[in-house]
Scaffold this motif. Structure first.
Motif, PDB file in Angstrom:
ATOM      1  N   ASP A 249       5.390   8.167  -3.401  1.00 25.21           N
ATOM      2  CA  ASP A 249       5.445   9.313  -3.699  1.00 25.21           C
ATOM      3  C   ASP A 249       4.083   9.868  -2.050  1.00 25.21           C
ATOM      4  O   ASP A 249       4.032  10.539  -1.450  1.00 25.21           O
ATOM      5  CB  ASP A 249       4.758  10.146  -4.570  1.00 25.21           C
ATOM      6  N   THR A 250       4.420   9.177  -1.147  1.00 25.96           N
ATOM      7  CA  THR A 250       3.473   9.110   0.366  1.00 25.96           C
ATOM      8  C   THR A 250       4.165   9.480   1.200  1.00 25.96           C
ATOM      9  O   THR A 250       5.477   9.263   1.103  1.00 25.96           O
ATOM     10  CB  THR A 250       3.279   7.431   0.750  1.00 25.96           C
ATOM     11  N   LEU A 251       3.235  10.520   1.303  1.00 27.78           N
ATOM     12  CA  LEU A 251       3.689  11.432   2.576  1.00 27.78           C
ATOM     13  C   LEU A 251       4.058  10.550   3.545  1.00 27.78           C
ATOM     14  O   LEU A 251       3.024  10.442   4.603  1.00 27.78           O
ATOM     15  CB  LEU A 251       3.781  12.960   2.805  1.00 27.78           C
ATOM     16  N   SER A 252       5.134  11.139   5.168  1.00 29.86           N
ATOM     17  CA  SER A 252       4.940  10.717   6.358  1.00 29.86           C
ATOM     18  C   SER A 252       3.980  11.630   6.970  1.00 29.86           C
ATOM     19  O   SER A 252       4.564  12.671   7.127  1.00 29.86           O
ATOM     20  CB  SER A 252       6.251  10.397   6.671  1.00 29.86           C
TER      21      SER A 252
ATOM     22  N   GLY B  32       0.874  -1.619   0.412  1.00 28.12           N
ATOM     23  CA  GLY B  32      -0.186   0.331   0.064  1.00 28.12           C
ATOM     24  C   GLY B  32       0.933   1.378   0.264  1.00 28.12           C
ATOM     25  O   GLY B  32       0.084   2.738  -0.374  1.00 28.12           O
ATOM     26  N   LEU B  33       2.422   1.044   0.574  1.00 25.90           N
ATOM     27  CA  LEU B  33       2.887   2.383  -0.041  1.00 25.90           C
ATOM     28  C   LEU B  33       3.420   2.606  -1.067  1.00 25.90           C
ATOM     29  O   LEU B  33       3.637   1.673  -1.873  1.00 25.90           O
ATOM     30  CB  LEU B  33       4.026   2.013   0.890  1.00 25.90           C
ATOM     31  N   ARG B  34       3.651   4.013  -1.377  1.00 25.82           N
ATOM     32  CA  ARG B  34       4.037   4.618  -2.847  1.00 25.82           C
ATOM     33  C   ARG B  34       5.078   5.170  -2.604  1.00 25.82           C
ATOM     34  O   ARG B  34       5.400   5.760  -1.841  1.00 25.82           O
ATOM     35  CB  ARG B  34       2.428   5.556  -3.357  1.00 25.82           C
TER      36      ARG B  34
ATOM     37  N   GLU C 102      11.510   8.885   3.903  1.00 24.15           N
ATOM     38  CA  GLU C 102      10.378   8.712   2.678  1.00 24.15           C
ATOM     39  C   GLU C 102      10.329   7.937   2.659  1.00 24.15           C
ATOM     40  O   GLU C 102      11.189   6.833   3.538  1.00 24.15           O
ATOM     41  CB  GLU C 102      11.813   9.633   1.038  1.00 24.15           C
ATOM     42  N   PRO C 103       9.128   7.175   1.374  1.00 22.98           N
ATOM     43  CA  PRO C 103       9.194   5.353   1.531  1.00 22.98           C
ATOM     44  C   PRO C 103      10.354   4.732   1.668  1.00 22.98           C
ATOM     45  O   PRO C 103      10.209   3.711   2.083  1.00 22.98           O
ATOM     46  CB  PRO C 103       7.753   5.489   0.395  1.00 22.98           C
TER      47      PRO C 103
ATOM     48  N   LEU D 191       0.345   4.007   7.268  1.00 23.86           N
ATOM     49  CA  LEU D 191      -0.413   2.973   6.337  1.00 23.86           C
ATOM     50  C   LEU D 191      -1.605   2.005   7.412  1.00 23.86           C
ATOM     51  O   LEU D 191      -1.974   0.583   7.401  1.00 23.86           O
ATOM     52  CB  LEU D 191       0.550   1.820   6.648  1.00 23.86           C
TER      53      LEU D 191
ATOM     54  N   PHE E 171       3.768   6.195   7.546  1.00 26.46           N
ATOM     55  CA  PHE E 171       2.968   6.329   6.782  1.00 26.46           C
ATOM     56  C   PHE E 171       1.714   6.869   6.380  1.00 26.46           C
ATOM     57  O   PHE E 171       1.452   6.225   5.160  1.00 26.46           O
ATOM     58  CB  PHE E 171       4.193   5.781   5.805  1.00 26.46           C
TER      59      PHE E 171
END
Length: 153
Positions: free
Chosen positions: A23-26, A19-21, A32-33, A149, A147
């Motif tokens: 560009d996923t922002l923390s 489910g992590l991309r 970063e991811p 998730l 993140f």
């Protein structure tokens, strides 16, 4: 900790990471991811025989820290920083890093086939498989919630 991710449940863990991309922002912190996934790879390698850990504190300090961090519901605080982020990523992309993380976890299981096996945690001292599952679960929960998730209460 009301929701802790069981790192021994690999299919569920993989679903969460997928489910992590890139560009996923923390929600907090500077990672970063892919940096987060590579950080987890690095940490698991200290528990699967690929990297040699060492105790950074006295045995008495480690015993107390282990009791507090493994055998209680204590959470890893947001924005805690141990060291600096690497300048470069190791893996070509996020999916490759996630795949490697799952491989490292499989190697962790193999490393602990013998129930007498332990691996050193730098702050907690020698830990067995069950203790490492607890710690990895807390650590992974911390970063998965970082993140968004999973929800962490």
């Amino acid at each position: 900790m009301s929701q802790i991710i069981d790192t021994s449940s690999r299919a569920h863990l993989l679903d969460l990471f997928l489910g992590l991309r890139p560009d996923t922002l923390s929600l907090w912190g500077k990672m970063e991811p892919q940096q987060m996934v590579e950080h987890l790879i690095d940490q698991v390698q200290y528990t699967n025989g690929k990297k040699i850990p060492f105790l950074e504190f006295s045995e008495e300090e480690a015993k107390l820290a282990k009791q507090k961090n493994i055998y209680t519901d204590l959470k890893i605080p947001k924005n805690v920083i141990f060291g600096t982020l690497p300048d470069q990523l190791i893996y070509p992309d996020l999916p490759s890093a996630i795949k490697q993380l799952m491989t490292e976890l499989d190697d962790f299981d193999l490393y602990f086939r013998n129930p007498e096996t332990t691996a050193i945690h730098g702050a907690f001292g020698p830990m067995n498989y069950k203790e490492w599952i607890i710690w990895h679960s807390k650590h992974f929960t911390h970063h998965l919630s970082q993140f968004g998730l999973i929800a962490m209460t």
